[in-house]
Scaffold this motif. Structure first.
Motif, PDB file in Angstrom:
ATOM      1  N   ASP A  25      34.807  30.802 -66.241  1.00 15.33           N
ATOM      2  CA  ASP A  25      34.069  29.679 -66.801  1.00 15.33           C
ATOM      3  C   ASP A  25      32.723  30.118 -67.369  1.00 15.33           C
ATOM      4  O   ASP A  25      32.273  29.609 -68.404  1.00 15.33           O
ATOM      5  CB  ASP A  25      33.859  28.597 -65.740  1.00 15.33           C
TER       6      ASP A  25
ATOM      7  N   PHE B 111      31.512  29.707 -71.205  1.00 16.13           N
ATOM      8  CA  PHE B 111      30.263  29.042 -71.600  1.00 16.13           C
ATOM      9  C   PHE B 111      29.490  29.919 -72.573  1.00 16.13           C
ATOM     10  O   PHE B 111      28.989  29.437 -73.601  1.00 16.13           O
ATOM     11  CB  PHE B 111      29.415  28.747 -70.360  1.00 16.13           C
TER      12      PHE B 111
ATOM     13  N   LEU C 260      33.946  22.595 -68.869  1.00 17.11           N
ATOM     14  CA  LEU C 260      33.674  23.641 -67.887  1.00 17.11           C
ATOM     15  C   LEU C 260      33.115  23.052 -66.587  1.00 17.11           C
ATOM     16  O   LEU C 260      33.448  23.513 -65.495  1.00 17.11           O
ATOM     17  CB  LEU C 260      32.703  24.661 -68.471  1.00 17.11           C
TER      18      LEU C 260
ATOM     19  N   ARG D 259      35.155  23.531 -63.073  1.00 21.58           N
ATOM     20  CA  ARG D 259      34.555  24.137 -61.874  1.00 21.58           C
ATOM     21  C   ARG D 259      34.805  23.254 -60.651  1.00 21.58           C
ATOM     22  O   ARG D 259      35.096  23.746 -59.561  1.00 21.58           O
ATOM     23  CB  ARG D 259      33.060  24.337 -62.105  1.00 21.58           C
TER      24      ARG D 259
END
Length: 302
Positions: free
Chosen positions: A31, A35, A44, A48
């Motif tokens: 992730d 990003f 994202l 998570r």
């Protein structure tokens, strides 16, 4: 890396810590790179949360109490909204129908200890339905956390029963809740000098920050029973343009917060000078003539 194998090890190995850490690190690193590559921060943040959900489910199911219909693991607060930034708190409620069975106590202690061993930023409480409702009556912060919940493991019926009552006047009227949150906001703004133009602003708590957007959501959820910001436009509380501005503002602040916590490697919400330049570079702000990229980022923030 075989994620299915890691999940199996979390479920079955005598100690699941190593496998759980590996799974978390794999998904977290994925992730973080996404990003940096410019992927949608909203996706994202929710991804998570789903990663942590899965680890929590697998660990919960290791214990005998998981088979009971009288206990559930519930996400509350920001985690209850399905949101998780790199170092956000993970707020959990272990919710029981009518109290903790004596047989559960040792296992519940082991469950919570295991979560700490994973270095998750856990905040947890263990309450029955009635204890949760009383806590919500006594403390508006707890009430706010319980407005946004998701069942991670166990029967969803417990959470629904709690939520139905939390949203009723039996706990707090919507008028009293509005007054309490408005006063809370005034005190928070005072803490930051009643200005959004600090040189090192707190993107969560300062005026115009994420907490103000969340406050709009909390008050309208309590009054109208809405479940997301998108409902604000549907119910004509905001125009479509106003709703779009709100969502775009939240998304921008999420980008700042996600990147800031990656750089600081902790639960940091202050745009400190030490991090501003690195964050601007991460978000793609480049120098334009005499104007530095970091200045352009801060202008966009203000």
């Amino acid at each position: 890396m075989n994620l299915s194998e890691l999940e199996s090890r979390i479920s079955n190995d005598p100690s699941p810590v190593k496998a759980a850490r590996e799974l978390l690190k794999h998904n977290y690193d994925r992730d973080a790179q996404a990003f940096r590559d410019g992927d949608d921060v909203r996706s994202l943040v929710h991804a998570r949360a789903r990663t942590v959900d899965r680890v929590l489910q697998l660990i919960w199911e290791r214990y005998p109490f998981a088979a009971s219909d009288r206990i559930a693991l519930v996400a509350v607060g920001g985690f209850g909204r399905g949101e998780l930034h790199p170092h956000s708190d993970i707020d959990l409620l272990i919710l029981t129908r009518d109290g903790i069975d004596e047989d559960w106590q040792e296992d519940l202690g082991a469950f919570v200890t295991l979560l700490w061993d994973l270095h998750l930023d856990i905040g947890h409480s263990v309450r029955s339905l009635e204890e949760s409702l009383q806590a919500a009556r006594d403390d508006v912060t707890i009430l706010t956390n319980l407005l946004e919940t998701r069942t991670i493991a166990g029967p969803d019926e417990l959470r629904k029963k709690l939520s139905d009552t939390v949203y009723s006047d039996a706990v707090c009227t919507d008028g009293d809740y509005f007054i309490a949150k408005r006063e809370e906001q005034k005190q928070r703004h005072k803490k930051y000098g009643d200005t959004e133009y600090n040189l090192e602003p707190n993107i969560k708590g300062a005026p115009g920050g994420l907490r103000d957007i969340q406050t709009i959501g909390w008050i309208t959820k309590r009054h109208f029973g809405l479940q997301s910001l998108s409902d604000l436009a549907r119910f004509s509380i905001l125009t479509e343009e106003e709703h779009q501005i709100l969502v775009e503002g939240e998304t921008f602040l999420w980008q700042l917060r996600f990147g800031l916590q990656l750089i600081a490697d902790r639960n940091e919400n202050r745009l400190l000078f030490d991090h501003q330049r690195a964050l601007a570079e991460m978000l793609g702000y480049r120098d334009q003539g005499k104007r530095l990229g970091v200045e352009l980022m801060m202008q966009a923030y203000y």
